[in-house]
Design a protein around this motif. Structure first.
Motif, PDB file in Angstrom:
ATOM      1  N   ASN A   1      -2.066  -8.332   5.966  1.00  0.00           N
ATOM      2  CA  ASN A   1      -1.443  -8.930   4.798  1.00  0.00           C
ATOM      3  C   ASN A   1      -2.192  -8.572   3.529  1.00  0.00           C
ATOM      4  O   ASN A   1      -1.630  -8.531   2.457  1.00  0.00           O
ATOM      5  CB  ASN A   1      -1.384 -10.453   4.951  1.00  0.00           C
ATOM      6  CG  ASN A   1      -0.531 -10.868   6.124  1.00  0.00           C
ATOM      7  OD1 ASN A   1       0.457 -10.215   6.428  1.00  0.00           O
ATOM      8  ND2 ASN A   1      -0.921 -11.924   6.795  1.00  0.00           N
ATOM      9  N   LYS A   2      -3.481  -8.356   3.666  1.00  0.00           N
ATOM     10  CA  LYS A   2      -4.311  -8.109   2.506  1.00  0.00           C
ATOM     11  C   LYS A   2      -4.464  -6.603   2.285  1.00  0.00           C
ATOM     12  O   LYS A   2      -5.477  -6.013   2.587  1.00  0.00           O
ATOM     13  CB  LYS A   2      -5.675  -8.766   2.685  1.00  0.00           C
ATOM     14  CG  LYS A   2      -5.635 -10.275   2.734  1.00  0.00           C
ATOM     15  CD  LYS A   2      -6.960 -10.863   3.093  1.00  0.00           C
ATOM     16  CE  LYS A   2      -7.959 -10.617   1.995  1.00  0.00           C
ATOM     17  NZ  LYS A   2      -9.262 -11.251   2.250  1.00  0.00           N
ATOM     18  N   MET A   3      -3.403  -5.965   1.768  1.00  0.00           N
ATOM     19  CA  MET A   3      -3.432  -4.537   1.481  1.00  0.00           C
ATOM     20  C   MET A   3      -3.141  -4.346   0.009  1.00  0.00           C
ATOM     21  O   MET A   3      -2.375  -5.091  -0.584  1.00  0.00           O
ATOM     22  CB  MET A   3      -2.372  -3.795   2.294  1.00  0.00           C
ATOM     23  CG  MET A   3      -2.640  -3.753   3.758  1.00  0.00           C
ATOM     24  SD  MET A   3      -3.358  -2.189   4.207  1.00  0.00           S
ATOM     25  CE  MET A   3      -2.723  -1.985   5.839  1.00  0.00           C
ATOM     26  N   GLN A   4      -3.759  -3.342  -0.552  1.00  0.00           N
ATOM     27  CA  GLN A   4      -3.438  -2.967  -1.922  1.00  0.00           C
ATOM     28  C   GLN A   4      -3.452  -1.455  -2.001  1.00  0.00           C
ATOM     29  O   GLN A   4      -4.147  -0.785  -1.244  1.00  0.00           O
ATOM     30  CB  GLN A   4      -4.430  -3.572  -2.910  1.00  0.00           C
ATOM     31  CG  GLN A   4      -5.838  -2.992  -2.826  1.00  0.00           C
ATOM     32  CD  GLN A   4      -6.796  -3.666  -3.775  1.00  0.00           C
ATOM     33  OE1 GLN A   4      -6.970  -4.868  -3.701  1.00  0.00           O
ATOM     34  NE2 GLN A   4      -7.415  -2.891  -4.640  1.00  0.00           N
ATOM     35  N   ASN A   5      -2.657  -0.911  -2.895  1.00  0.00           N
ATOM     36  CA  ASN A   5      -2.630   0.526  -3.105  1.00  0.00           C
ATOM     37  C   ASN A   5      -3.494   0.863  -4.300  1.00  0.00           C
ATOM     38  O   ASN A   5      -3.557   0.105  -5.271  1.00  0.00           O
ATOM     39  CB  ASN A   5      -1.205   1.011  -3.336  1.00  0.00           C
ATOM     40  CG  ASN A   5      -0.338   0.816  -2.105  1.00  0.00           C
ATOM     41  OD1 ASN A   5      -0.843   0.647  -1.008  1.00  0.00           O
ATOM     42  ND2 ASN A   5       0.950   0.838  -2.295  1.00  0.00           N
ATOM     43  N   LYS A   6      -4.149   2.019  -4.214  1.00  0.00           N
ATOM     44  CA  LYS A   6      -5.041   2.430  -5.285  1.00  0.00           C
ATOM     45  C   LYS A   6      -5.094   3.951  -5.345  1.00  0.00           C
ATOM     46  O   LYS A   6      -5.093   4.609  -4.305  1.00  0.00           O
ATOM     47  CB  LYS A   6      -6.441   1.857  -5.049  1.00  0.00           C
ATOM     48  CG  LYS A   6      -7.426   2.135  -6.157  1.00  0.00           C
ATOM     49  CD  LYS A   6      -8.747   1.435  -5.903  1.00  0.00           C
ATOM     50  CE  LYS A   6      -9.684   1.708  -7.092  1.00  0.00           C
ATOM     51  NZ  LYS A   6     -10.966   1.029  -6.920  1.00  0.00           N
ATOM     52  N   LEU A   7      -5.163   4.482  -6.543  1.00  0.00           N
ATOM     53  CA  LEU A   7      -5.346   5.909  -6.732  1.00  0.00           C
ATOM     54  C   LEU A   7      -6.842   6.211  -6.631  1.00  0.00           C
ATOM     55  O   LEU A   7      -7.641   5.650  -7.377  1.00  0.00           O
ATOM     56  CB  LEU A   7      -4.799   6.344  -8.098  1.00  0.00           C
ATOM     57  CG  LEU A   7      -4.755   7.841  -8.358  1.00  0.00           C
ATOM     58  CD1 LEU A   7      -3.770   8.521  -7.403  1.00  0.00           C
ATOM     59  CD2 LEU A   7      -4.363   8.109  -9.799  1.00  0.00           C
TER      60      LEU A   7
ATOM     61  N   THR B   1      -3.759   3.254   0.645  1.00  0.00           N
ATOM     62  CA  THR B   1      -3.652   1.840   0.933  1.00  0.00           C
ATOM     63  C   THR B   1      -5.029   1.372   1.369  1.00  0.00           C
ATOM     64  O   THR B   1      -5.616   1.943   2.294  1.00  0.00           O
ATOM     65  CB  THR B   1      -2.624   1.582   2.044  1.00  0.00           C
ATOM     66  OG1 THR B   1      -1.352   2.021   1.594  1.00  0.00           O
ATOM     67  CG2 THR B   1      -2.555   0.106   2.396  1.00  0.00           C
ATOM     68  N   ILE B   2      -5.537   0.342   0.713  1.00  0.00           N
ATOM     69  CA  ILE B   2      -6.853  -0.188   1.052  1.00  0.00           C
ATOM     70  C   ILE B   2      -6.663  -1.408   1.939  1.00  0.00           C
ATOM     71  O   ILE B   2      -6.012  -2.370   1.557  1.00  0.00           O
ATOM     72  CB  ILE B   2      -7.654  -0.557  -0.209  1.00  0.00           C
ATOM     73  CG1 ILE B   2      -7.806   0.680  -1.087  1.00  0.00           C
ATOM     74  CG2 ILE B   2      -9.018  -1.134   0.181  1.00  0.00           C
ATOM     75  CD1 ILE B   2      -8.364   0.394  -2.450  1.00  0.00           C
ATOM     76  N   ASN B   3      -7.214  -1.335   3.132  1.00  0.00           N
ATOM     77  CA  ASN B   3      -7.139  -2.434   4.097  1.00  0.00           C
ATOM     78  C   ASN B   3      -8.351  -3.335   3.841  1.00  0.00           C
ATOM     79  O   ASN B   3      -9.466  -2.999   4.219  1.00  0.00           O
ATOM     80  CB  ASN B   3      -7.152  -1.873   5.519  1.00  0.00           C
ATOM     81  CG  ASN B   3      -6.962  -2.923   6.566  1.00  0.00           C
ATOM     82  OD1 ASN B   3      -7.388  -4.060   6.383  1.00  0.00           O
ATOM     83  ND2 ASN B   3      -6.357  -2.551   7.675  1.00  0.00           N
TER      84      ASN B   3
END
Length: 142
Positions: free
Chosen positions: A15-21, A92-94
């Motif tokens: 659930n705790k994912m964020q996308n980052k360049l 995607t940062i897990n």
């Protein structure tokens, strides 16, 4: 130790994912905790050519451990970006994974379900490493 039935719940549906360049040079690999033994240049090249033709691939997955981004899933996609002379990659940062053992388990899960099939050698290596972790091999594929 991870008990039966907990592996996928713990590392899978995150659930705790964020996308980052990220700069491609920021993405590190810990070969001791990655299920693939080697990079298949043909697969990387095929992915690179498909990307040049406009194909869209899933984002690579990384974790942030010890102030570094480590690859969890997407070795061939990462190499394809390098072949295409890209400097940045969307990832995607897990944020749920905190240890290299958890990274390894998640990497196994993702590599079992998509991408280039794991070789027999890789499967044996995985089984031996999971035995060291005292994790039932059958639990990973759930």
């Amino acid at each position: 130790m991870v008990r039966s039935g907990q592996v996928y719940k713990k590392y899978g549906k995150v659930n705790k994912m964020q996308n980052k360049l990220l700069k491609i040079s920021e993405v590190k690999e810990n070969v001791e905790f990655y299920p693939r033994m080697r990079y298949d240049w043909q697969t990387g090249y095929q992915y690179a050519m498909a990307m040049k033709s406009g194909a869209v691939f899933p984002l690579i997955e990384v974790v942030f451990i010890n102030n570094n981004y480590y690859l969890v899933d997407g070795k061939h996609r990462l190499e394809a970006y390098k072949l295409n002379k890209e400097n940045y990659i969307q990832a995607t940062i897990n944020n749920k994974i905190k240890t290299f053992e958890e990274l390894y388990i998640r990497a196994i899960q993702t590599n079992i379900i998509h991408g280039k099939q794991l070789t027999t050698q890789e499967k044996v290596r995985i089984a031996l490493k999971l035995k060291d972790f005292k994790i039932d091999v059958g639990e990973i594929s759930k």
